[in-house]
Design an enzyme around this catalytic site. Structure first.
Site, mmCIF file in Angstrom:
data_model
loop_
_atom_site.group_PDB
_atom_site.id
_atom_site.type_symbol
_atom_site.label_atom_id
_atom_site.label_comp_id
_atom_site.label_asym_id
_atom_site.label_seq_id
_atom_site.Cartn_x
_atom_site.Cartn_y
_atom_site.Cartn_z
ATOM 1 N N ASP A 159 -8.436 2.732 -3.685
ATOM 2 C CA ASP A 159 -8.074 3.436 -2.332
ATOM 3 C C ASP A 159 -7.995 4.992 -2.565
ATOM 4 O O ASP A 159 -7.402 5.657 -3.528
ATOM 5 C CB ASP A 159 -6.384 2.885 -2.240
ATOM 6 C CG ASP A 159 -6.064 3.584 -0.883
ATOM 7 O OD1 ASP A 159 -6.651 3.271 0.151
ATOM 8 O OD2 ASP A 159 -4.876 4.152 -0.975
ATOM 9 N N HIS B 55 -5.758 0.029 5.956
ATOM 10 C CA HIS B 55 -5.364 0.729 7.073
ATOM 11 C C HIS B 55 -6.569 0.915 8.035
ATOM 12 O O HIS B 55 -7.109 1.787 8.543
ATOM 13 C CB HIS B 55 -5.178 2.279 6.512
ATOM 14 C CG HIS B 55 -5.941 2.817 5.434
ATOM 15 N ND1 HIS B 55 -7.254 2.388 5.533
ATOM 16 C CD2 HIS B 55 -5.723 3.419 4.395
ATOM 17 C CE1 HIS B 55 -7.826 3.063 4.275
ATOM 18 N NE2 HIS B 55 -6.827 3.471 3.835
ATOM 19 N N HIS C 282 -10.789 0.929 0.889
ATOM 20 C CA HIS C 282 -10.787 2.090 1.584
ATOM 21 C C HIS C 282 -12.127 2.355 2.190
ATOM 22 O O HIS C 282 -13.083 2.608 1.656
ATOM 23 C CB HIS C 282 -10.609 3.309 0.799
ATOM 24 C CG HIS C 282 -10.182 4.401 1.603
ATOM 25 N ND1 HIS C 282 -8.868 5.159 1.777
ATOM 26 C CD2 HIS C 282 -10.995 5.256 2.436
ATOM 27 C CE1 HIS C 282 -9.072 6.440 2.485
ATOM 28 N NE2 HIS C 282 -10.273 6.243 2.845
ATOM 29 N N HIS D 6 1.987 5.197 -2.216
ATOM 30 C CA HIS D 6 1.518 6.025 -3.303
ATOM 31 C C HIS D 6 2.805 6.716 -3.871
ATOM 32 O O HIS D 6 3.330 7.543 -2.947
ATOM 33 C CB HIS D 6 0.439 7.358 -2.674
ATOM 34 C CG HIS D 6 -0.678 6.776 -2.270
ATOM 35 N ND1 HIS D 6 -1.857 6.422 -2.887
ATOM 36 C CD2 HIS D 6 -0.960 6.041 -0.828
ATOM 37 C CE1 HIS D 6 -2.993 5.848 -2.123
ATOM 38 N NE2 HIS D 6 -2.401 5.799 -0.912
ATOM 39 N N PHE D 7 3.167 6.517 -4.941
ATOM 40 C CA PHE D 7 4.257 7.156 -5.586
ATOM 41 C C PHE D 7 3.826 8.404 -6.531
ATOM 42 O O PHE D 7 4.602 9.047 -7.167
ATOM 43 C CB PHE D 7 5.046 6.343 -6.416
ATOM 44 C CG PHE D 7 5.951 5.315 -5.360
ATOM 45 C CD1 PHE D 7 5.876 5.490 -4.260
ATOM 46 C CD2 PHE D 7 6.958 4.400 -5.950
ATOM 47 C CE1 PHE D 7 6.851 4.940 -3.297
ATOM 48 C CE2 PHE D 7 7.748 3.689 -5.282
ATOM 49 C CZ PHE D 7 7.481 3.922 -3.881
ATOM 50 N N ARG D 8 2.642 8.790 -6.604
ATOM 51 C CA ARG D 8 2.206 10.105 -7.250
ATOM 52 C C ARG D 8 2.246 10.142 -8.697
ATOM 53 O O ARG D 8 2.344 11.402 -9.276
ATOM 54 C CB ARG D 8 2.414 11.179 -6.346
ATOM 55 C CG ARG D 8 2.198 11.123 -4.782
ATOM 56 C CD ARG D 8 0.806 10.804 -4.506
ATOM 57 N NE ARG D 8 0.512 11.317 -3.258
ATOM 58 C CZ ARG D 8 -0.480 10.874 -2.416
ATOM 59 N NH1 ARG D 8 -1.413 10.148 -3.071
ATOM 60 N NH2 ARG D 8 -0.762 11.362 -1.144
ATOM 61 N N HIS E 95 0.838 -1.112 -0.086
ATOM 62 C CA HIS E 95 0.094 0.110 -0.083
ATOM 63 C C HIS E 95 0.682 1.377 -0.016
ATOM 64 O O HIS E 95 1.287 1.815 1.080
ATOM 65 C CB HIS E 95 -0.880 -0.162 1.181
ATOM 66 C CG HIS E 95 -1.885 1.068 1.311
ATOM 67 N ND1 HIS E 95 -3.027 1.026 1.854
ATOM 68 C CD2 HIS E 95 -2.326 2.190 0.475
ATOM 69 C CE1 HIS E 95 -3.873 2.004 1.796
ATOM 70 N NE2 HIS E 95 -3.170 2.756 0.733
ATOM 71 N N ASP F 257 0.892 2.677 3.740
ATOM 72 C CA ASP F 257 -0.010 3.728 3.205
ATOM 73 C C ASP F 257 1.011 5.311 2.927
ATOM 74 O O ASP F 257 0.430 6.065 3.246
ATOM 75 C CB ASP F 257 -1.068 3.990 4.132
ATOM 76 C CG ASP F 257 -2.093 4.944 3.360
ATOM 77 O OD1 ASP F 257 -1.993 5.234 2.053
ATOM 78 O OD2 ASP F 257 -3.022 5.560 4.020
ATOM 79 N N ASN G 57 -6.385 9.813 6.341
ATOM 80 C CA ASN G 57 -7.484 8.816 6.278
ATOM 81 C C ASN G 57 -7.370 7.428 6.273
ATOM 82 O O ASN G 57 -6.669 6.876 5.663
ATOM 83 C CB ASN G 57 -8.283 9.296 5.025
ATOM 84 C CG ASN G 57 -8.562 10.620 4.796
ATOM 85 O OD1 ASN G 57 -8.920 11.406 5.954
ATOM 86 N ND2 ASN G 57 -8.948 11.263 3.790
#
Length: 438
Positions: A157, A237, A184, A68-70, A66, A310, A283
């Site tokens: 997510d 999460h 999520h 996030h590399f955007r 989980h 996350d 979140n």
């Protein structure tokens, strides 16, 4: 060839926990030899790289399902290259990216862009695709087509799926394809201001906050659907004691369900949101102390079988906004193993083997990846961890710095990481660190 000698080698797959030498050749583990045999030492040669791991753990490369590399779309926060470096420093050799990029990973072109860019990073980068087109919760993506193109799972997510019949259809399709769905779980009907727990923290800021029912209601719904469809489902999460118990009961009923805990949710409670403001806004939010303790208990008894960061980078300018306007999320790849060690092993009594089950073996198994274990013939993906050392994060490798753990002393340091048989990270004494593929 690479020789790692004198370390304590841990393999969560077999339960191995012993002092041994590890010989690596051709991207695989050739030998693991424990004293007093030491026959592997006879294979040392002038051209062989040798790492002395005395007093340290030799662990399988960590697997994070989980992150996030955007990239694409928000690369001012993070990109695949910078995210991979942050992962390597934290001991991770495999990561699974989320689909909430711009454009979202709901099409083959974006999916292939992510996977191709990941190939040059030195770690193993996998990605999920979105569950719905544009992550709008209305129409399913072409799941079979995306799986064939390389997606290893599906998730929206960041956005909850609110239409029950759509979730049922997604689960039925995922069951047919043999891939997991990750959820999520935050029902907006119970949220007035996201990222802050509806309780002491929301009262401090004079806002409505996010009630615990936001998570409980959707977890309850999706666990029932998982039981009905037989789909492999991951509750992301997890933040409430009630959701932990719901997962526990669903597993007892035979559901193919997994649950994640983040290091911030088992380390911090809502007091952190008061102390650090937007740096501790995420979140779902940090909740009450009894929720934190329930998450730790869930990890200990196996209800929660995954630890996932996350990892959610945001710029300093974004996090400097008011608590009701700043985005939710913190970075976590570089601090996760230290937090897992000090909070779960040192304080809560888990063994290092059990920690590696949650941070390596089980995440890999959920996605059927050849990772998360350490044995002869297996992949040469591993990290070396010094449990006796401490460090204080000042400047993270991640492009973003949004973490409440910055400036805090953490126990345990990753000193080297090997991926595919190559050293991709090595902490140099008094000289910072070195990255590479040598």
């Amino acid at each position: 060839m690479l020789l790692i000698k004198n370390g304590t080698v841990i393999d969560p797959g077999s339960g191995m926990n012993k002092k041994a030498d590890v010989l690596i050749e051709g991207g695989r583990v050739k030998k693991i030899v424990s004293e007093p045999e030491l026959s592997v030492r006879g294979e040392e040669s002038a051209g062989m790289k040798v790492i002395d791991a005395k007093g340290r753990y030799v662990l399988p490369g960590l697997v994070d399902v989980h992150v996030h590399f955007r990239d694409p779309g928000f690369t001012y926060k993070e990109d695949i290259e910078s995210g991979a470096k942050a992962a390597a420093k934290g001991g991770f050799t495999t990561v699974v990216l989320m689909a909430n990029t711009k454009p979202a990973v709901d099409n083959v072109e974006t999916l292939r862009y992510v996977l191709e860019k990941g190939k040059g990073t030195g770690i193993h980068i996998e990605t999920c695709a979105a569950v719905t087109m544009g992550m709008k919760g209305e129409a399913l993506v072409p799941m079979e087509e995306l799986k064939e193109a390389g997606a290893i799972g599906f998730t929206d997510d960041g956005i909850p799926l609110l239409k029950e019949e759509l979730v049922r259809q997604a689960m039925q399709r995922a069951k047919e394809l043999g891939v997991p769905l990750s959820f999520h779980e935050e029902d907006p009907a119970y949220i007035r201001n996201n990222g802050i727990h509806a309780g002491k923290a929301s009262a401090y800021y004079g806002i409505g906050g996010s009630a615990r029912e936001a998570e409980i209601t959707l977890v309850q719904r999706d666990l029932q659907l998982a039981l009905e469809t037989g789909a492999c489902v991951n509750i992301q999460h997890i933040s409430t004691k009630e959701a932990v118990e719901l997962v526990r009961q669903a597993k007892r009923k035979g559901a193919d369900v997994h649950a994640e805990a983040t290091p911030h949710h088992f380390t911090l409670n809502q007091e952190a949101a008061i102390a650090w403001g937007t740096l501790a806004k995420m979140n779902p939010p940090l909740r009450e102390e009894e929720d934190r303790l329930a998450i730790i208990e869930g990890i200990k008894d196996g209800t929660i079988d995954l630890i996932a960061t996350d990892h959610a980078p945001h710029s300093a300018e974004e996090k400097a906004k008011a608590v009701t306007e700043a985005p939710s999320g913190i970075i976590g790849l570089e601090t996760a193993l230290s937090l897992g060690y000090q909070e779960l092993v040192v304080k809560a009594g888990l063994s290092m083997t059990e920690l590696m089950e949650k941070m390596a073996l089980h995440p890999a198994r959920m996605y059927n990846l050849d990772a998360g274990y350490l044995k002869e013939g297996g992949p040469a993906d591993l990290c070396i961890f010094d449990p006796g050392a401490c460090w204080t994060p000042d400047r993270f490798v991640s492009r973003s710095q949004n973490s409440p753990f910055r400036g805090q002393t953490l126990k345990g340091v990753v000193t080297a990481v090997v991926s595919g048989g190559k050293i991709i990270y090595e902490k140099m004494t008094q000289k910072g660190a070195r990255y590479g593929h040598d």
